[in-house]
Write a protein that holds these residues in place. Structure first.
Motif, PDB file in Angstrom:
ATOM      1  N   ALA A 298       0.841  -0.964   0.034  1.00 30.16           N
ATOM      2  CA  ALA A 298       0.038  -0.286  -0.151  1.00 30.16           C
ATOM      3  C   ALA A 298       0.854   1.264  -0.078  1.00 30.16           C
ATOM      4  CB  ALA A 298      -0.971   0.060   1.147  1.00 30.16           C
ATOM      5  N   ARG A 299       1.815   1.170   0.767  1.00 28.62           N
ATOM      6  CA  ARG A 299       2.839   2.418   0.769  1.00 28.62           C
ATOM      7  C   ARG A 299       3.444   2.666  -0.309  1.00 28.62           C
ATOM      8  NH1 ARG A 299       3.331   7.183   3.288  1.00 28.62           N
ATOM      9  NH2 ARG A 299       3.005   6.194   5.620  1.00 28.62           N
ATOM     10  N   VAL A 300       4.094   1.453  -0.991  1.00 29.93           N
ATOM     11  CA  VAL A 300       4.944   1.673  -1.902  1.00 29.93           C
ATOM     12  C   VAL A 300       4.323   2.194  -3.220  1.00 29.93           C
ATOM     13  CG1 VAL A 300       6.371   0.265  -3.457  1.00 29.93           C
ATOM     14  CG2 VAL A 300       6.778  -0.008  -1.055  1.00 29.93           C
ATOM     15  N   ARG A 301       3.150   1.652  -3.385  1.00 26.55           N
ATOM     16  CA  ARG A 301       2.265   1.693  -4.364  1.00 26.55           C
ATOM     17  C   ARG A 301       1.963   3.395  -4.446  1.00 26.55           C
ATOM     18  NH1 ARG A 301      -1.000  -0.629  -8.557  1.00 26.55           N
ATOM     19  NH2 ARG A 301      -2.086   1.109  -9.466  1.00 26.55           N
ATOM     20  N   GLU A 302       1.528   3.804  -3.474  1.00 29.73           N
ATOM     21  CA  GLU A 302       1.101   5.282  -3.049  1.00 29.73           C
ATOM     22  C   GLU A 302       2.302   6.001  -3.395  1.00 29.73           C
ATOM     23  OE1 GLU A 302      -1.016   7.708   0.394  1.00 29.73           O
ATOM     24  OE2 GLU A 302       0.850   6.975   0.574  1.00 29.73           O
ATOM     25  N   LEU A 303       3.430   5.912  -2.983  1.00 28.77           N
ATOM     26  CA  LEU A 303       4.607   6.389  -3.294  1.00 28.77           C
ATOM     27  C   LEU A 303       4.653   6.771  -4.712  1.00 28.77           C
ATOM     28  CD1 LEU A 303       7.222   7.720  -2.248  1.00 28.77           C
ATOM     29  CD2 LEU A 303       8.238   5.486  -1.826  1.00 28.77           C
ATOM     30  N   PHE A 304       4.699   5.561  -5.495  1.00 23.59           N
ATOM     31  CA  PHE A 304       5.002   5.666  -6.992  1.00 23.59           C
ATOM     32  C   PHE A 304       3.914   6.610  -7.449  1.00 23.59           C
ATOM     33  CE2 PHE A 304       7.758   1.651  -6.244  1.00 23.59           C
ATOM     34  CZ  PHE A 304       9.030   2.277  -6.599  1.00 23.59           C
ATOM     35  N   GLU A 305       2.849   6.203  -6.878  1.00 21.23           N
ATOM     36  CA  GLU A 305       1.594   7.099  -7.654  1.00 21.23           C
ATOM     37  C   GLU A 305       1.551   8.482  -7.457  1.00 21.23           C
ATOM     38  OE1 GLU A 305      -1.852   5.217  -5.962  1.00 21.23           O
ATOM     39  OE2 GLU A 305      -1.950   3.605  -7.652  1.00 21.23           O
ATOM     40  N   LEU A 306       2.122   9.147  -6.378  1.00 22.11           N
ATOM     41  CA  LEU A 306       2.402  10.310  -6.041  1.00 22.11           C
ATOM     42  C   LEU A 306       3.522  10.743  -6.891  1.00 22.11           C
ATOM     43  CD1 LEU A 306       2.121  10.509  -2.196  1.00 22.11           C
ATOM     44  CD2 LEU A 306       0.416  11.837  -3.758  1.00 22.11           C
ATOM     45  N   VAL A 307       4.511  10.046  -7.219  1.00 25.27           N
ATOM     46  CA  VAL A 307       5.691  10.667  -8.061  1.00 25.27           C
ATOM     47  C   VAL A 307       5.222  10.732  -9.366  1.00 25.27           C
ATOM     48  CG1 VAL A 307       7.830  10.074  -8.849  1.00 25.27           C
ATOM     49  CG2 VAL A 307       7.411   9.656  -6.434  1.00 25.27           C
ATOM     50  N   ARG A 308       4.369   9.660  -9.793  1.00 23.15           N
ATOM     51  CA  ARG A 308       3.952   9.496 -11.094  1.00 23.15           C
ATOM     52  C   ARG A 308       2.933  10.718 -11.517  1.00 23.15           C
ATOM     53  NH1 ARG A 308       1.850   5.354 -15.619  1.00 23.15           N
ATOM     54  NH2 ARG A 308       0.438   7.079 -16.705  1.00 23.15           N
ATOM     55  N   LYS A 309       2.276  11.149 -10.538  1.00 23.13           N
ATOM     56  CA  LYS A 309       1.347  12.260 -10.882  1.00 23.13           C
ATOM     57  C   LYS A 309       2.037  13.564 -10.778  1.00 23.13           C
ATOM     58  CE  LYS A 309      -2.519  13.963  -7.970  1.00 23.13           C
ATOM     59  NZ  LYS A 309      -3.101  13.842  -6.885  1.00 23.13           N
ATOM     60  N   ASP A 310       3.106  13.618  -9.973  1.00 22.87           N
ATOM     61  CA  ASP A 310       4.042  14.917 -10.154  1.00 22.87           C
ATOM     62  C   ASP A 310       4.776  14.891 -11.645  1.00 22.87           C
ATOM     63  OD1 ASP A 310       5.178  17.097  -9.007  1.00 22.87           O
ATOM     64  OD2 ASP A 310       6.934  16.157  -8.908  1.00 22.87           O
ATOM     65  N   GLU A 342       4.383  -1.756 -12.442  1.00 23.86           N
ATOM     66  CA  GLU A 342       2.993  -1.681 -12.314  1.00 23.86           C
ATOM     67  C   GLU A 342       2.416  -0.447 -12.527  1.00 23.86           C
ATOM     68  OE1 GLU A 342       1.556  -4.342  -9.276  1.00 23.86           O
ATOM     69  OE2 GLU A 342      -0.183  -2.701  -8.871  1.00 23.86           O
ATOM     70  N   VAL A 343       2.952   0.566 -11.708  1.00 28.72           N
ATOM     71  CA  VAL A 343       2.482   2.024 -11.755  1.00 28.72           C
ATOM     72  C   VAL A 343       2.923   2.948 -12.913  1.00 28.72           C
ATOM     73  CG1 VAL A 343       2.479   4.173 -10.337  1.00 28.72           C
ATOM     74  CG2 VAL A 343       2.424   2.081  -9.214  1.00 28.72           C
ATOM     75  N   PHE A 344       4.156   2.684 -13.200  1.00 32.06           N
ATOM     76  CA  PHE A 344       4.659   3.645 -14.342  1.00 32.06           C
ATOM     77  C   PHE A 344       4.599   3.146 -15.568  1.00 32.06           C
ATOM     78  CE2 PHE A 344       7.000   5.266 -10.777  1.00 32.06           C
ATOM     79  CZ  PHE A 344       6.961   6.797 -10.937  1.00 32.06           C
ATOM     80  N   GLU A 345       4.224   1.897 -15.761  1.00 34.74           N
ATOM     81  CA  GLU A 345       3.979   1.056 -16.962  1.00 34.74           C
ATOM     82  C   GLU A 345       5.325   1.326 -17.939  1.00 34.74           C
ATOM     83  OE1 GLU A 345       0.441   3.375 -17.593  1.00 34.74           O
ATOM     84  OE2 GLU A 345      -1.046   1.582 -17.302  1.00 34.74           O
ATOM     85  N   GLN A 346       6.304   1.192 -17.297  1.00 38.66           N
ATOM     86  CA  GLN A 346       7.685   1.158 -18.037  1.00 38.66           C
ATOM     87  C   GLN A 346       8.466   0.403 -17.478  1.00 38.66           C
ATOM     88  OE1 GLN A 346       9.310   3.702 -19.751  1.00 38.66           O
ATOM     89  NE2 GLN A 346       7.840   5.592 -19.799  1.00 38.66           N
ATOM     90  N   PRO A 347       9.592  -0.047 -18.217  1.00 37.55           N
ATOM     91  CA  PRO A 347      10.602  -1.123 -17.504  1.00 37.55           C
ATOM     92  C   PRO A 347      11.158  -0.607 -16.411  1.00 37.55           C
ATOM     93  CG  PRO A 347      11.119  -0.364 -19.629  1.00 37.55           C
ATOM     94  CD  PRO A 347       9.804   0.160 -19.645  1.00 37.55           C
TER      95      PRO A 347
ATOM     96  N   PRO B 409       4.884  17.370   9.443  1.00 35.28           N
ATOM     97  CA  PRO B 409       4.239  16.468   8.484  1.00 35.28           C
ATOM     98  C   PRO B 409       4.588  16.668   7.045  1.00 35.28           C
ATOM     99  CG  PRO B 409       2.699  18.332   9.391  1.00 35.28           C
ATOM    100  CD  PRO B 409       4.224  18.684  10.017  1.00 35.28           C
ATOM    101  N   THR B 410       4.220  15.351   6.380  1.00 35.31           N
ATOM    102  CA  THR B 410       4.513  15.560   4.881  1.00 35.31           C
ATOM    103  C   THR B 410       3.103  15.475   4.234  1.00 35.31           C
ATOM    104  OG1 THR B 410       6.546  14.358   4.946  1.00 35.31           O
ATOM    105  CG2 THR B 410       5.365  14.617   2.701  1.00 35.31           C
ATOM    106  N   ILE B 411       2.788  16.685   4.090  1.00 35.34           N
ATOM    107  CA  ILE B 411       1.396  16.985   3.570  1.00 35.34           C
ATOM    108  C   ILE B 411       1.275  17.117   2.086  1.00 35.34           C
ATOM    109  CG2 ILE B 411      -1.006  18.016   3.469  1.00 35.34           C
ATOM    110  CD1 ILE B 411      -0.205  18.606   6.580  1.00 35.34           C
ATOM    111  N   VAL B 412       0.868  16.062   1.341  1.00 33.89           N
ATOM    112  CA  VAL B 412       0.715  16.491  -0.207  1.00 33.89           C
ATOM    113  C   VAL B 412      -0.785  16.036  -0.617  1.00 33.89           C
ATOM    114  CG1 VAL B 412       1.424  15.258  -2.519  1.00 33.89           C
ATOM    115  CG2 VAL B 412       2.887  15.325  -0.697  1.00 33.89           C
TER     116      VAL B 412
END
Lengths: 404, 430
Positions: A298-310, A342-347, B409-412
């Motif tokens: 859950a944490r790792v996926r969210e992390l990648f999703e946030l980065v991808r979004k940015d 899975e998140v970035f759909e990239q190698p 806090p890290t707020i995004v």
């Protein structure tokens, strides 16, 4: 024992403080002589929260490095990170005087100056001004405009800035520990030095450095830095999640993450349990592997999703053709590549330092990528500084900030 | 849909007149605090109560004793019915007292007789007069017993529907404000300070002159959406880093619940009050920080006050509304043909909503009621939902941050990323 020039990279990380001593050899290669490290205390999310403890950690790491490399360290190059670091792209323009017509180094400084004429918050400093592309009289794809003839010089820059006082704290910490600071570089730029080769930069690639307290990322498109960012979420957060979710102490959660953790939720079969032995102050328990993996996922996926979004908000992901390079301590987490894919759909590749020589155990470990990257960056900067060298005419693409 | 009352249009050039009315014992003591804090000269302050003794002890410049027949100058004994009757009885006096006010800020402690019973009546009277009504209410401690909590909930539903803006403060959250060992007096003082500060900020927001004035119309825009809940936060900062300090404090304000409420805010009003040396860079820094927390509309107001000692940021956010977490229920209710003249439910028979269903029920049809009412300012209160459900989710905060308890806090995007992902996304672990 005579040594060629020594370059020392220092990373004051959330998890560890690490100093890499390397030798800049005459043939242009970099040889790592030794790595000193100490466990971090007083650092949260890449920033110093307990100054005195942090100084002690830096002292320990430097002393360790001096011993391992059998050299005396006088000055270091320092990597900085933290959620306060921000970036944007801007274009600078300058008009070449009629009577001259030929572009010289002065004009390059002018165009950079004009790109920096933007409002950044009062308390911020420019950290990097990274050249993306030059345009001479609207001609695109100019690599080095010096000596060219034209009326108008334009350049795109990727500008990185951060809060002055927080950077100063890092600098002061190094100084208090007894070493002079040559210069600073942001984590992601440093990591990219070792995680990417020129070919990958040209193809377009993302470097994702997941450290203990922050995730630093840098996007290269067409050989130029297009975007960079820092998200104050890292391996510490995974540990914290495990500790809360499974109700075990932080130290135990950290060990569990490294020894048993996986970001792949489908890996564990139902009923598969891990037995935690009792420890001092911890009575031991049995936990379900599926639960552990779900927390991490859950944490790792969210992390990648946030980065991808940015990244998506700033770049075209289709232009990334070399894929994602994962580095930093958390890149060693089992199954993390798959989640990134899975998140970035990239190698996705998990990379450690390339193009350096020395003890392999050091540069094959992604934990040291940033610190080695700092050294590599330092080497690059020094080459650019020498006017006589073969590479001297390559302009300083990272735009050095004045010494602190 | 938006009708600006004539009284406001007529005097749109001058600063609106603000009246603060404290209703019931809790409200009166808050008004006292404001009077003593020295706002008294700039504001109209009004104390309303059934209890002659309490009113006599108050330092508020104007007082209205209600229910001299019903309550005979005594308290209501915690019965909202008595409170409501008392207020209705004194309608003429209340109307006279509210005369000329453009914005009425009503303070009350819900749960008791006057606070829960008389407040809705007073709000209605003020609304009828065309004033913009902001209700600032405290909710009782959960240990005060079931009855008080139920009475408070009923009043909350009612007020959310009637008022233009409804801001609540749960007394239970006081525990988060002060150290567990600090004295009860200190704790109450802190909660009063927050409320008084809120009122002062609302007052400044509407009255301080500056390059970007906040007009009543701006306030209405923020609150206009039916079914919305209001949140308020303010913070002050001094010295070189005052802009950042102020906005961080505003975002962490207990009423705004650590910036979380901004995430789904539809509109946010940001008001900056500062000495005239305010710089554009500071405004920019503040706006950018707020923008990181919300995707909704931002309205900016700037007031320059030569007497201000520091920079103050007030955030007023309105969230929810048409697209709410539970859109299914209000929607069909609105679709049904409205009863032409449905009387406003009063507290003569206090409903005891034990379930959510009941709590929402009285609110829904009234949307139509206000559409047909001739003299309303606008229709915001209509389907306004009680903010309680939203605030409840926050009780998780202090436990769930774990080792990041003391770090920044890290707020995004309005989410506190230090809280485990599985908790925020409500992922089942088993």
């Amino acid at each position: 024992m005579s040594k060629d020039r020594l370059l020392v990279g220092l990373e004051i990380g959330t998890f560890k403080v690490c100093a890499v001593v390397a030798e800049d050899r005459p043939d242009g290669s970099l040889r790592i002589l030794g790595v000193g490290e100490s466990k971090s205390v007083g650092i949260r999310k890449g920033e110093i929260v307990d100054f005195n403890s942090a100084i002690q950690c830096v002292r320990d790491a430097i002393a360790d490095a001096e011993e391992k490399a059998d050299a005396e360290i006088e000055s270091v190059w320092v990597a900085v990170t933290g959620a306060h670091i921000q970036s944007f792209n801007n274009r600078g323009v300058t008009i070449i005087p009629e009577d001259r017509g030929e572009i010289d180094a002065e004009d390059i400084r002018d165009v950079e100056g004009s790109a920096k004429e933007v409002n950044i918050p009062d308390q911020n400093w420019f950290i990097h001004t990274i050249t993306q592309h030059y345009y001479v009289d609207n001609q695109e794809g100019v690599v080095n405009p010096i000596g060219m003839v034209g009326n108008k010089l334009e350049a795109d820059y990727h500008i990185v800035h951060g809060v002055k006082t927080r950077i100063q704290n890092t600098l002061r910490c190094a100084k208090e520990a007894g070493v002079a600071v040559e210069e600073i570089v942001i984590n992601s730029v440093a990591s990219a030095q070792v995680a990417l080769d020129q070919h990958q930069k040209d193809l377009g690639a993302i470097v994702l450095d997941i450290g203990g307290g922050t995730t630093d990322y840098l996007v290269y498109i067409d050989g130029a830095v297009q975007h960079s960012g820092v998200l104050a979420v890292g391996g510490d957060h995974i540990t914290n999640d495990i500790s809360i979710g499974l109700r075990i102490p932080i130290a135990r959660a950290e060990r569990l993450k490294i020894e048993e953790g996986s970001a792949n939720p489908d890996e564990a079969s139902p009923g598969d349990t891990i037995i935690l032995k009792n420890d001092s102050g911890f009575s031991g328990c049995e936990i379900e592997r599926a639960m552990l993996n779900r927390i991490i996922y859950a944490r790792v996926r969210e992390l990648f999703e946030l980065v991808r979004k940015d990244i998506e908000a700033n770049c075209d992901l289709d232009l990334i053709r070399a894929g994602i390079m994962l580095t930093g301590g958390a890149a060693r987490l089992h199954g993390i590549q798959e989640v990134a894919g899975e998140v970035f759909e990239q190698p996705v590749h998990s990379v450690a330092a390339q193009q350096v020589t020395g003890p392999t155990s050091v540069f094959q470990n992604p934990q040291y990528a940033t610190a080695i990257g700092v050294v590599k960056y330092a080497q690059l900067m020094q080459i650019e500084e020498e006017p006589d060298s073969l590479f001297g005419k390559i302009r300083n693409i990272f735009g050095r900030r004045a010494k602190a | 849909m938006l009708e600006i009352p004539r009284s406001l249009l007529a005097e749109s050039g001058s600063a609106p007149r603000i009246l603060i009315a404290g209703v019931g014992n809790a409200g009166v003591s808050l008004v006292d605090r404001i009077t003593l804090a020295g706002f008294g000269n700039a504001l109209d302050l009004l104390a309303v109560n059934t209890d002659g003794v309490s009113l006599g002890a108050s330092v508020a410049p104007r007082k209205v004793l209600i229910g001299s027949k019903t309550a005979r100058g005594l308290g209501t004994g915690g019965d909202p019915e008595v409170g409501a009757e008392s207020a209705e009885e004194a309608e003429a006096e209340i109307t006279a007292a509210l005369e000329g006010a453009h914005i009425v800020i009503v303070c009350a402690g819900l749960g008791g007789g006057v606070g829960s019973g008389a407040t809705p009546v007073l709000v209605e009277i003020a609304r009828k007069r065309g004033a913009l009504v902001v209700v600032l209410a405290t909710l009782p401690f959960s240990f005060e017993g079931r009855r008080r909590v139920q009475q408070a909930e009923a009043a909350q539903t009612e007020l959310a529907r009637l008022a233009d803006a409804f801001i609540t403060f749960e007394n239970d959250r006081m525990a988060d404000l002060a150290e567990p060992l600090s004295g009860v007096h200190e704790t109450f003082a802190m909660s009063d300070e927050i409320l008084a500060g809120t009122i002062a900020a609302i007052f400044r927001l509407a009255s301080t002159p500056g390059p970007i004035r906040v007009t009543t119309a701006d306030l209405l825009t923020v609150f206009r959406h039916p079914g919305s809940t209001s949140h308020f936060g303010f913070g002050e900062g001094q010295g070189g880093n005052r802009a950042n300090e102020a906005v961080e404090r505003a975002l962490k304000s207990p009423l705004l619940t650590r910036g979380k409420s901004l995430l789904d805010a539809r509109a946010t009003l940001i008001h900056i009050t500062a000495p005239p040396d305010l710089r554009l860079a500071e405004i920019r820094a503040i706006m950018e920080t707020v923008a990181r927390h919300t995707d909704g509309h931002l309205h900016l107001g700037i007031g320059l006050d030569p007497d201000a000692t520091g920079l103050a940021v007030a955030l007023l956010a309105s969230s929810g509304g048409a697209v709410t977490a539970r859109p299914a229920r209000p929607a069909p209710a609105r679709a049904t043909p409205p009863p032409a003249e449905e009387p406003v439910p009063t507290f003569s028979a206090p409903p005891v909503p034990s379930t959510e269903e009941e709590e929402l029920a009285p609110a829904a049809p009234s949307t139509e009621l206000f559409d047909t009412a001739p003299f309303t300012v606008e229709k915001p209160g209509a389907a306004k939902k009680a903010p309680k459900p939203e605030q409840k989710t926050l009780s998780l905060d202090p436990i769930a941050r774990g080792r990041f308890e003391k770090s920044e806090p890290t707020i995004v995007g309005g989410e506190d990323l230090d809280v485990p992902t599985f908790l925020r996304q409500k992922i089942k672990l088993r």
